[in-house]
Scaffold this motif. Structure first.
Motif, PDB file in Angstrom:
ATOM      1  N   ASP A 188      82.366 -35.756  33.876  1.00 59.19           N
ATOM      2  CA  ASP A 188      81.224 -35.030  33.326  1.00 59.19           C
ATOM      3  C   ASP A 188      81.470 -33.532  33.467  1.00 59.19           C
ATOM      4  OD1 ASP A 188      78.734 -33.925  32.691  1.00 59.19           O
ATOM      5  OD2 ASP A 188      77.634 -35.615  33.544  1.00 59.19           O
ATOM      6  N   ILE A 210      79.448 -31.120  33.387  1.00 59.98           N
ATOM      7  CA  ILE A 210      78.463 -30.475  34.254  1.00 59.98           C
ATOM      8  C   ILE A 210      78.876 -30.580  35.716  1.00 59.98           C
ATOM      9  CG2 ILE A 210      76.060 -30.580  35.049  1.00 59.98           C
ATOM     10  CD1 ILE A 210      75.251 -31.390  32.255  1.00 59.98           C
ATOM     11  N   PRO A 223      81.792 -35.150  27.759  1.00 60.02           N
ATOM     12  CA  PRO A 223      80.514 -35.740  28.163  1.00 60.02           C
ATOM     13  C   PRO A 223      79.473 -34.660  28.422  1.00 60.02           C
ATOM     14  CG  PRO A 223      82.355 -36.675  29.415  1.00 60.02           C
ATOM     15  CD  PRO A 223      82.887 -35.491  28.680  1.00 60.02           C
ATOM     16  N   ASN A 224      78.239 -34.915  27.992  1.00 57.57           N
ATOM     17  CA  ASN A 224      77.124 -33.989  28.238  1.00 57.57           C
ATOM     18  C   ASN A 224      77.345 -32.617  27.621  1.00 57.57           C
ATOM     19  OD1 ASN A 224      74.772 -34.928  29.458  1.00 57.57           O
ATOM     20  ND2 ASN A 224      75.719 -35.025  31.482  1.00 57.57           N
ATOM     21  N   HIS A 267      76.171 -30.997  24.997  1.00 57.01           N
ATOM     22  CA  HIS A 267      75.012 -30.197  24.596  1.00 57.01           C
ATOM     23  C   HIS A 267      74.422 -29.446  25.786  1.00 57.01           C
ATOM     24  CE1 HIS A 267      75.209 -32.705  20.976  1.00 57.01           C
ATOM     25  NE2 HIS A 267      74.403 -31.823  20.402  1.00 57.01           N
ATOM     26  N   LYS A 268      74.221 -30.162  26.875  1.00 55.10           N
ATOM     27  CA  LYS A 268      73.643 -29.542  28.063  1.00 55.10           C
ATOM     28  C   LYS A 268      74.623 -28.561  28.692  1.00 55.10           C
ATOM     29  CE  LYS A 268      71.243 -30.665  32.389  1.00 55.10           C
ATOM     30  NZ  LYS A 268      70.773 -31.756  33.293  1.00 55.10           N
ATOM     31  N   THR A 269      75.899 -28.888  28.631  1.00 56.44           N
ATOM     32  CA  THR A 269      76.918 -28.047  29.248  1.00 56.44           C
ATOM     33  C   THR A 269      76.976 -26.667  28.628  1.00 56.44           C
ATOM     34  OG1 THR A 269      78.295 -29.948  29.847  1.00 56.44           O
ATOM     35  CG2 THR A 269      79.380 -27.803  29.708  1.00 56.44           C
TER      36      THR A 269
END
Length: 230
Positions: A63, A65, A106-107, A109-111
């Motif tokens: 991940d 993040i 992975p992730n 958008h949030k990253t």
């Protein structure tokens, strides 16, 4: 040459921790290894990350993040001085420039949101004009890299607006050196070019589709009203 993502991240962990250890706040003391001595959460986060990296076999399953959070914590921390923050910013810039953060991450958008938001609201303990301006230069470099990376289009308009204003404010602050103000101005121009290049590309595709259509009866022209970042 093949890039070993794990080795690069581990190298950046060592870089940040080494600079942190030069500061009296995080320097190892005679009681630092004793049971019951509380270690700084900022430093502990890097140790936890190192263990996670040692236990992870495939980079694509890691991940983003997870490995970015310790660096972003430093960037947002008022406890970290300029040199420490500057090294963390350089690490994040390297991850962006090497393509570690892409559409398959992975992730993602949030990253990319967390990176842009953390750097835009970067805080650090001032150490001196020259040292502080180096940090501000690196903030500009990371903000531009955020927009230019493969997932830069995922950043919201509101956050892009904040990024642009960060550059603009630096460009007009007379207390900053002329070099930094010119760099901020040039970064602002390059960010705008990046934003509107994408807009022009989308527009050119739309126009090409329209030109290939069969002529139809003329009617009133309706112009779209694209949202603006400014």
């Amino acid at each position: 040459m093949e890039v070993n993502q794990f080795q690069i991240i581990i190298g950046e962990v060592h870089n940040v921790v080494a600079v942190m250890r030069l500061n009296s706040r995080w320097a190892p003391g005679p009681n630092s290894h004793h049971v019951g001595v509380t270690e700084s959460p900022l430093l502990q986060a890097f140790k936890n990350l190192r263990r996670t990296l040692d236990q992870t076999k495939e980079f694509n399953k890691l991940d983003t993040i997870v490995y970015l959070t310790p660096f972003l914590n430093i960037i947002q921390s008022e406890e970290a001085n300029g040199p420490i923050t500057g090294v963390a910013l350089s690490s994040v810039w390297k991850f962006l420039s090497y393509g570690f953060i892409n559409t398959n991450s992975p992730n993602v958008h949030k990253t990319i949101y967390l990176i842009a938001e953390s750097v835009t609201h970067c805080r650090f303990e001032a150490t001196g004009p020259e040292s502080d301006e180096i940090v501000l230069m690196r903030i500009l470099r990371v903000l531009l890299a955020c927009l230019r990376c493969p997932v830069g289009q995922l950043i919201s308009d509101d956050l892009v607006n904040e990024m642009l204003h960060t550059c603009y404010r630096m460009s007009i602050q007379l207390r900053l050196s002329a070099l930094l103000r010119r760099t901020a101005e040039q970064t602002l121009i390059e960010m705008l070019q990046t934003i509107f290049y994408e807009k022009d590309f989308e527009k050119s595709i739309f126009n090409r589709i329209q030109d290939e259509r069969e002529p139809i009866e003329e009617g009133p022209t309706v112009l779209s009203n694209p949202s603006s970042c400014l």
